[in-house]
Design an enzyme around this catalytic site. Structure first.
Site, short mmCIF file in Angstrom:
data_model
loop_
_atom_site.label_atom_id
_atom_site.label_comp_id
_atom_site.label_asym_id
_atom_site.label_seq_id
_atom_site.Cartn_x
_atom_site.Cartn_y
_atom_site.Cartn_z
N LYS A 188 0.86 -1.19 0.00
CA LYS A 188 0.00 0.00 0.00
C LYS A 188 0.89 1.23 0.00
O LYS A 188 1.81 1.33 0.83
CB LYS A 188 -0.89 0.02 1.24
CG LYS A 188 -1.56 1.39 1.49
CD LYS A 188 -2.64 1.29 2.53
CE LYS A 188 -3.12 2.69 2.95
NZ LYS A 188 -4.36 2.65 3.71
N LYS A 228 0.96 5.24 0.61
CA LYS A 228 0.28 6.44 1.08
C LYS A 228 0.59 7.57 0.10
O LYS A 228 1.75 7.98 -0.06
CB LYS A 228 0.80 6.80 2.48
CG LYS A 228 0.28 8.07 3.09
CD LYS A 228 -1.22 8.15 3.23
CE LYS A 228 -1.84 7.01 3.96
NZ LYS A 228 -3.29 7.10 4.18
N ASP A 281 -3.44 5.29 -1.66
CA ASP A 281 -4.38 6.00 -0.77
C ASP A 281 -3.96 7.46 -0.61
O ASP A 281 -3.13 7.79 0.23
CB ASP A 281 -4.37 5.31 0.60
CG ASP A 281 -5.26 6.04 1.62
OD1 ASP A 281 -6.05 6.92 1.21
OD2 ASP A 281 -5.15 5.71 2.82
N ASN A 294 -5.76 9.84 0.57
CA ASN A 294 -6.54 10.48 1.64
C ASN A 294 -7.35 11.68 1.14
O ASN A 294 -7.26 12.79 1.70
CB ASN A 294 -5.63 10.89 2.81
CG ASN A 294 -5.30 9.71 3.71
OD1 ASN A 294 -4.13 9.40 3.91
ND2 ASN A 294 -6.32 9.02 4.23
N GLU A 306 -7.89 3.87 -2.83
CA GLU A 306 -8.48 4.18 -1.52
C GLU A 306 -8.70 5.69 -1.40
O GLU A 306 -7.75 6.47 -1.56
CB GLU A 306 -7.52 3.66 -0.44
CG GLU A 306 -8.06 3.71 0.96
CD GLU A 306 -7.08 3.03 1.93
OE1 GLU A 306 -6.48 2.00 1.57
OE2 GLU A 306 -6.89 3.57 3.04
N ASN A 348 -11.69 4.52 4.17
CA ASN A 348 -11.79 4.62 5.63
C ASN A 348 -12.13 6.06 6.00
O ASN A 348 -11.99 6.47 7.15
CB ASN A 348 -10.50 4.20 6.33
CG ASN A 348 -9.31 5.05 5.96
OD1 ASN A 348 -8.68 4.79 4.94
ND2 ASN A 348 -8.98 6.06 6.75
N ASP A 406 -12.33 -0.73 11.12
CA ASP A 406 -11.36 -0.33 12.17
C ASP A 406 -12.11 -0.38 13.48
O ASP A 406 -13.01 0.41 13.73
CB ASP A 406 -10.84 1.08 11.90
CG ASP A 406 -9.75 1.48 12.89
OD1 ASP A 406 -9.82 1.05 14.06
OD2 ASP A 406 -8.84 2.22 12.50
N HIS A 436 -8.35 -0.91 8.10
CA HIS A 436 -7.59 0.33 8.23
C HIS A 436 -6.61 0.22 9.40
O HIS A 436 -6.88 -0.46 10.39
CB HIS A 436 -8.58 1.46 8.50
CG HIS A 436 -7.99 2.76 8.92
ND1 HIS A 436 -8.06 3.23 10.21
CD2 HIS A 436 -7.32 3.70 8.23
CE1 HIS A 436 -7.49 4.41 10.29
NE2 HIS A 436 -7.02 4.72 9.10
N ASN A 467 -4.11 2.83 11.87
CA ASN A 467 -3.46 4.08 12.20
C ASN A 467 -2.33 3.68 13.13
O ASN A 467 -2.29 2.54 13.58
CB ASN A 467 -4.45 5.05 12.87
CG ASN A 467 -4.10 6.48 12.50
OD1 ASN A 467 -2.95 6.89 12.62
ND2 ASN A 467 -5.08 7.23 12.05
O1 GKR Z 1 -0.41 7.34 9.16
O2 GKR Z 1 -0.33 9.10 7.92
C1 GKR Z 1 -0.86 8.05 8.31
C2 GKR Z 1 -2.14 7.62 7.64
O3 GKR Z 1 -2.50 8.55 6.67
C3 GKR Z 1 -3.24 7.43 8.64
O4 GKR Z 1 -3.37 8.58 9.44
C4 GKR Z 1 -4.56 7.10 8.01
O5 GKR Z 1 -5.58 7.10 8.98
O6 GKR Z 1 -3.59 5.00 7.40
C5 GKR Z 1 -4.70 5.76 7.41
C6 GKR Z 1 -5.46 5.70 6.11
O7 GKR Z 1 -5.49 4.67 5.51
O8 GKR Z 1 -6.07 6.69 5.70
MG MG Z 2 -6.92 5.24 4.07
#
Ligand code: GKR
Ligand code: MG
Length: 433
Positions: A202, A204, A232, A234, A257, A280, A304, A331, A333
């Site tokens: 995955k 980010k 993902d 966000n 995502e 999520n 979660d 999910h 964190n």
């Molecule tokens: O750890 O920066 C991070 C993630 O962006 C986390 O805060 C998210 O809640 O992992 C999470 C997600 O899938 O959005």
């Molecule tokens: Mg996410």
């Protein structure tokens, strides 16, 4: 102490609860909101019973969560640990109309139901741990039994800096170095796969221009052709940008995502791509499900237990996903070993949770549980077989991490402020691309 003729079951009532905030070191991981701060906060929950059995759990550790847990603790004395409906009604009553301020913007807007769910989820895990210890059975058995002995997890790749912004942390830089381009991300993935054996990846996203993140995904696909890849950002892309990226990555991603904010935005994207969309962020409570299903907004929900009300409610979510033909993933964190154990039991006992779970585990250098139970092999964890969660608190570690919490000066997560130490004009506005 009640008479010796009383059975243990009669004594399985809560007598006292302790909530201990801890801070754990965290690397400078980048995301749509900014950059992870040097310390992430968790709270470690210990629920004691008249039988002398203590159950453990783990929740967020920011001020807003600690305030909620402090109210929730008042609901517990005298509660039978098997009375999980009683837990919900008592927590609902003590919270009254309290609606938690959003402690992380990444799980959607706050609501009363979500507030209750967060508190119930935090304590329910500890009660299940007690139930399991009293019965001599693992938590997975209390959830219908494990349908798998091991649970797969996914590597969680982050763009990152080598060090936190100048002057902001007092510990040595992590040994992962910089990852700011496709080569850096592939190298990070290589180390994660070599070390833990992860079979899915995955990334980010939402950090750089989408074209750069598309290149990173393509580089991962070329380097790991057999590994499903997820991306993902966000919710940092507009609908148009999401569609542009989706077109480029059709057939390349296991799922995309949270490309864009909100159920209606996700529905617009979903209508024009064959890529499954996961979330999520826009479906984070039962109340979100009807509209999302009506609009076909998401194809995979990331559960979660911290937000959905615990392990039983997460299984209820699994049933709904099954009914509506939705995929179910999990999910993560920043978490420690207690939550990792809970996630593993839940996944083991949830037949339709077939995607590899997210985990921040590789980024953690500090732990609050005793070692030896949760060891990754082939990208998977063996479901703990000991009673309850099967993990125990390392009391020295708890004391040290609590002291670190008291020293670190961080009381809530603020990735935006941390990013601004390096980039003063960073807005954090979303969607930015
Ligand atoms: O750890 O920066 C991070 C993630 O962006 C986390 O805060 C998210 O809640 O992992 C999470 C997600 O899938 O959005
Ligand atoms: Mg996410």
């Amino acid at each position: 102490m009640p008479g010796s003729d009383r059975r243990t079951g009669d004594l399985l009532v809560v007598t006292a609860t302790a909530v201990t905030p801890v801070a754990v070191q965290d690397p400078p991981l980048l995301n749509a909101s900014g950059c992870h701060q040097p310390y992430q906060l968790r709270s470690i929950i210990e629920v004691h019973t008249a039988a002398g059995i203590t159950g453990i759990s783990e929740a967020y550790g920011d001020d807003a969560t600690l305030a909620l847990l402090a109210v929730g603790v008042a609901a517990l004395p005298g509660l039978d640990v098997f009375d999980l409906h009683g837990l919900t009604s008592r927590v609902t009553e003590v919270l009254g109309n309290v609606v938690s301020s959003s402690f992380t913007e990444l799980i959607g807007p706050a609501s009363r139901d979500k507030t209750v769910a967060q508190v119930v989820g935090a304590f329910e895990v500890a009660l299940l741990d007690i139930q399991g210890k009293a019965l001599g059975r693992p938590v997975a058995d209390l959830l219908g039994g494990a349908v798998r002995d091991t649970v797969d997890f996914s590597a969680y790749l982050f763009y990152k800096w080598a060090e936190h912004p100048a002057g902001s942390s007092s510990f040595a830089p992590d040994d992962w170095g910089t990852a700011l381009d496709p080569d850096g991300i592939v190298a990070q993935a290589r180390r994660m796969v070599d070390t833990y054996g992860f079979g899915s990846l995955k990334l980010k996203g939402g950090v750089f221009a989408p074209e750069e993140e598309i290149e990173a995904v393509k580089a991962l696909r070329a380097a790991f052709p057999d590994h499903p890849v997820r991306l993902d950002p966000n919710a940092n892309w507009t609908v148009q940008t999401s569609l542009r990226v989706a077109k480029e990555l059709e057939g390349e991603l296991e799922y995309l995502e949270d490309p864009t904010p909100g159920i209606s935005g996700m529905a617009e994207v979903a209508a024009r791509t064959s890529l499954p969309l996961a979330t999520n962020m826009c479906v984070t409570a039962f109340a979100d499900i009807p509209e999302s299903v009506r609009l076909g907004a998401v194809q995979v929900i990331l559960s979660d237990h911290h937000f959905w009300g615990g392990l039983h409610q997460s299984q209820r979510l699994a049933g709904i996903c099954d009914t509506f033909g939705l995929g179910l993933s999990m999910h993560s964190n920043t978490h420690l070993g207690i939550s990792l154990a809970a996630m593993t039991h839940l996944a083991a006992a949830t037949p339709n949770l077939t995607y590899a779970l997210d985990t921040h585990f590789p980024w953690k250098t500090e732990e609050v549980i005793q070692p030896g139970v949760l060891n990754f092999s082939g990208g998977a964890l063996r479901v703990p077989t000991g009673p309850g969660l099967g993990v125990e608190i390392d009391r020295d570690a708890l004391a040290r991490l609590h002291e670190q919490y008291q020293r670190c000066g961080i009381h809530s997560r603020d990735d935006l402020a941390h990013m601004r130490l390096a980039q003063p004009h960073f807005t954090g506005r979303r969607p930015r691309f």
